[in-house]
Design an enzyme around this catalytic site. Structure first.
Site, mmCIF file in Angstrom:
data_model
loop_
_atom_site.group_PDB
_atom_site.id
_atom_site.type_symbol
_atom_site.label_atom_id
_atom_site.label_comp_id
_atom_site.label_asym_id
_atom_site.label_seq_id
_atom_site.Cartn_x
_atom_site.Cartn_y
_atom_site.Cartn_z
ATOM 1 C CD GLU A 155 10.611 2.098 -5.051
ATOM 2 O OE1 GLU A 155 9.857 1.780 -5.992
ATOM 3 O OE2 GLU A 155 10.341 1.874 -3.860
ATOM 4 C CD1 TRP A 196 8.391 5.541 1.288
ATOM 5 C CD2 TRP A 196 9.627 7.362 1.648
ATOM 6 N NE1 TRP A 196 8.622 6.135 0.067
ATOM 7 C CE2 TRP A 196 9.383 7.256 0.255
ATOM 8 C CE3 TRP A 196 10.381 8.434 2.101
ATOM 9 C CZ2 TRP A 196 9.862 8.181 -0.678
ATOM 10 C CZ3 TRP A 196 10.865 9.350 1.164
ATOM 11 C CH2 TRP A 196 10.606 9.222 -0.192
HETATM 12 C C1 BGC Z 1 7.240 4.325 -4.579
HETATM 13 C C2 BGC Z 1 7.628 4.294 -3.117
HETATM 14 C C3 BGC Z 1 6.383 4.199 -2.285
HETATM 15 C C4 BGC Z 1 5.549 3.011 -2.701
HETATM 16 C C5 BGC Z 1 4.224 2.932 -1.975
HETATM 17 C C6 BGC Z 1 6.417 3.101 -4.904
HETATM 18 O O1 BGC Z 1 5.980 3.153 -6.220
HETATM 19 O O2 BGC Z 1 8.377 4.351 -5.391
HETATM 20 O O3 BGC Z 1 8.355 5.451 -2.781
HETATM 21 O O4 BGC Z 1 6.715 4.095 -0.941
HETATM 22 O O5 BGC Z 1 5.270 3.083 -4.074
HETATM 23 O O6 BGC Z 1 3.461 4.063 -2.245
#
Ligand code: BGC
Length: 742
Positions: free
Chosen positions: A470, A328
């Site tokens: 996350e 995203w």
């Molecule tokens: C983040 C995500 C992101 C991904 C790639 C992860 O550490 O939590 O939101 O899309 O890295 O950058």
């Protein structure tokens, strides 16, 4: 490290910085990224020419983008002895990136028993021809020396989950070195060719072994005379068409003395044309200005200008970390830069999502949903590279079950938001008729199929998801996700009401939807769902819960949680991560939601939530800081925003970014942070926005900034924008939006 006048310069040599400099001194042209390494570096020092959008998978390893055989490889021998870093300590060393023109250079002096020998070199990924790399390598001695320069193609490439080439053939033909590598999974080919020219008498032979093919250039030096070797290399793959091999040969065959200088001049002019639109000038704060333009530099290096359908990986073109996958990050963090400076590139990024819709439809089906569930980590064809076990437990070495792929459903909404921002900013709705309508419709169907109806009240909910934060998996009613889903449903309903959504293959969506009950029925369903979808509201203290039950989690400080780690690489989230049962979050979540929908909240509420959530945010992702920066601007507090803006703008200039998630290496460049810095500057500080088809500005400059100047494209017009802080006699900012061309 000095960052002034469009240069970053490192004097002295530090072996510990090899990996981070590979990212920091990166050059690229969208087709490929060349890690900022020295010519003598090999895979041990992560030298790589990373290719955009070309992937391979070997065995059970992760599918990842290819690194091409490295045509820059060059090393020096004096009187039969190697002089190369890091093995041979240098007397003097400097490494420079001219980020105005995307040229990486070095100067190294070694002491030999007969006097000093100096190398000066530079290289760049040609902005005028996406397949071309140019290099210049000059040797000077203080004595009559026997010099040997070995320069050629190193096909022993750096891979994380390789080796990706089952076959490598190396050959020399009329002085052209040719490498032809065949990938494991699909038998695709990568062709690398190169020619060198020298303007001094020498003996040139070819030297080869199974993985390297080199010119051996031997000559005797006169003291203080410069001996210059110039190289043109070309990289093509089968993705470039059936003529790729032929074109790779042709591209370098015409090489001649002086080609480097001409190529460099054109390349620099091409960069100047990009800066004529993209540069942001800030009066009063050089540090911020250079950091911001350095971020912009990185976005330019990875912009896919050579095609009309391709996106950008989370780590850009800095290597294979994060599987070279598209997240995203592109739509929510990088897109606005391209919308405002190169709308054609913005369209290319979104066309990639339109073209990968079949993958998203398939993913939804596999999970038992309807519509389009986009890949969390998207590769070719929309294939989701995210695995069910995406993190390795540091204690047991075992893969941990993570739910990023299954539950980060907000990805589809990011794509709808990107498409609509493209249409609203450019005024060009061709993207909708070229498949955008269909994507929006299918994403709305996806969210519709996710809804859970509470039987005791007229309310829909979205359960069991992961929001932007996350660390907390499988939560109910994540405010960001629900609000984004509502937006998608509303958008699709409005578009359906406005006109039938056409199908890409010419079949009218009105008929397609008709076969399932009529488009009016879908418009009605989406509308009703949007209305009844539960959106968490501020409680009596003004705080909005990130998800159901968040406020009941343990309320401890980040330091306290950090102190509970048993291993510094331990993953903070998941089933038993140190943050999972606490209110500590990985990255901006409620703040991201408020940023996107400021009309839903009073300023005071946004400010309270900023104050509540920021101290609870670990900023474990480089995506996080800019969202707090932009929200602080919306709360009329640019000085509070400023350190968060600088953090984003410096993401690739400073050390200390996260390099590990569990046992997985995640280092590389941070284009989402770069895009976030740009958004903060333009939409936050300068306060640019579109309202009813009109470009407007509501500035909030940080205290040291007296003026900002930049250009942006909006509704097919290029504007020169100037924002000036009020002087003592004025009460408000002076904003000039001057149309330069149409
Ligand atoms: C983040 C995500 C992101 C991904 C790639 C992860 O550490 O939590 O939101 O899309 O890295 O950058």
């Amino acid at each position: 490290m000095k960052v002034m006048n469009w240069r970053i310069e490192r004097t002295g040599y530090d072996q510990n910085q090899i990996t981070s400099y590979g990212n920091r001194f990166l050059t690229g042209n969208g087709y490929m990224g060349i890690r900022g390494t020295l010519e003598e570096y090999t895979k041990e020092q992560l030298a790589a020419v990373n290719l955009a959008g070309v992937y391979d998978r070997v065995g059970q390893g992760w599918r990842e983008p290819l690194n091409a055989p490295n045509p820059l490889y060059t090393c020096l021998k004096v009187d039969g002895e190697y002089y190369r870093l890091p093995d041979k300590e240098a007397k003097k060393h400097s490494f420079t990136l001219d980020f105005r023109h995307g040229i990486c250079s070095r100067k190294t002096v070694w002491h030999t028993l007969r006097g000093d020998v100096c190398i000066e070199s530079e290289h760049f990924a040609d902005l005028c021809d996406p397949h071309i790399i140019r290099m210049k390598y000059a040797v000077k001695t203080k004595f009559h020396g026997d010099i040997e320069v070995l320069t050629g193609i190193d096909a022993d490439v750096w891979d994380i989950n390789g080796p990706h080439y089952d076959e490598i053939s190396l050959q020399e033909e009329d002085n052209t070195l040719i490498a032809r590598a065949t990938t494991h999974e699909k038998g695709d080919h990568v062709y690398v060719t190169e020619q060198v020219t020298v303007d001094f008498p020498c003996e040139m032979k070819t030297k080869s072994d199974p993985l390297t093919l080199q010119h051996r250039i031997c000559f005797v030096t006169e003291p203080e005379r410069e001996y210059c070797i110039e190289k043109t290399a070309a990289v093509y793959t089968d993705h470039d068409g059936t003529q790729a091999e032929f074109l790779a040969g042709e591209a370098v065959r015409a090489d001649h003395a002086g080609a480097y200088q001409t190529g460099k001049r054109r390349h620099c002019e091409a960069w100047e044309r990009l800066w004529a639109v993209a540069e942001v000038q800030i009066t009063g704060d050089d540090e911020a200005m250079y950091a911001l333009n350095y971020s912009i530099y990185h976005l330019q290096c990875i912009a896919p200008r050579h095609t009309d359908s391709l996106s950008i990986a989370a780590r850009g073109l800095s290597g294979q970390t994060y599987k070279g996958a598209v997240f995203w990050d592109t739509e929510m963090f990088m897109l606005d830069f391209f919308l405002y400076t190169q709308p054609a590139v913005a369209k290319t990024l979104l066309k990639y999502r339109i073209d990968t819709l079949p993958g998203a439809l398939q993913k939804a089906k596999e999970y038992g949903y309807q519509g389009a569930f986009y890949a969390w980590e998207s590769q070719e064809g929309g294939y989701d590279a995210c695995t069910d076990y995406n993190v390795t437990d540091v204690f047991t070495g075992r893969p941990m079950r993570t739910y990023f792929k299954d539950k980060q459903v907000h990805i589809s909404a990011a794509i709808v938001s990107g498409i609509m921002r493209y249409v609203n900013t450019t005024g060009d709705d061709s993207l909708l008729t070229e498949g955008g309508y269909e994507v929006i419709y299918e994403c709305a169907r996806f969210y519709y199929s996710l809804l859970t109806k509470r039987v005791d009240r007229e309310q829909y909910e979205i359960l069991d998801v992961i929001g932007p934060d996350e660390y907390h998996e499988r939560v109910n009613n994540n405010g960001y996700t629900n609000r984004m889903a509502k937006y998608v449903l509303e958008t699709a309903a409005a578009l359906l009401a406005y006109q039938a959504i056409p199908h890409r293959d010419g079949v009218n969506r009105q008929e397609t939807a008709g076969s399932e009950g009529g488009w009016q029925m879908w418009a009605g369903r989406f509308e009703e769902a949007a209305e009844k979808l539960y959106i968490p509201q501020p409680d009596k203290t003004g705080i909005v819960e990130q998800f159901d039950g968040y406020r009941k989690l343990e309320d401890v400080s980040i330091e306290e949680v950090r102190g509970r780690l048993l291993n510094e690489k331990e993953y903070w989230g998941g089933a038993y991560g140190v943050a999972s049962h606490t209110q500590i979050i990985k990255q901006a979540d409620v703040a991201t939601w408020m940023n996107l929908f400021p009309q839903d909240f009073a300023k005071q509420i946004m400010e309270r939530n900023w104050n509540y959530y920021e101290p609870r945010t670990e900023h474990g992702s480089s995506l996080s800081a800019c969202m707090y920066a932009m929200l602080a601007c919306k709360c009329d507090n640019p000085d509070k925003a400023y350190p968060f803006f600088l953090k984003s703008a410096n993401a690739d200039l400073s050390d200390g970014g996260k390099e590990w998630a569990g046992l997985v290496y995640i280092g590389g460049t941070h284009p989402a942070a770069a895009g976030g810095a740009y958004m903060t500057a333009i939409e936050g500080f300068a306060g640019i926005y579109m309202e009813n088809g009109e470009l407007k500005a509501e500035p909030h400059l940080p205290k040291n900034w007296s003026e900002m100047r930049f250009h942006i494209w909006a509704l097919e017009e290029l504007y020169e924008v100037c924002v000036k802080r009020p002087d003592e006699l004025q009460t408000s900012y002076t904003v000039t939006l001057h149309k330069v061309s149409g």
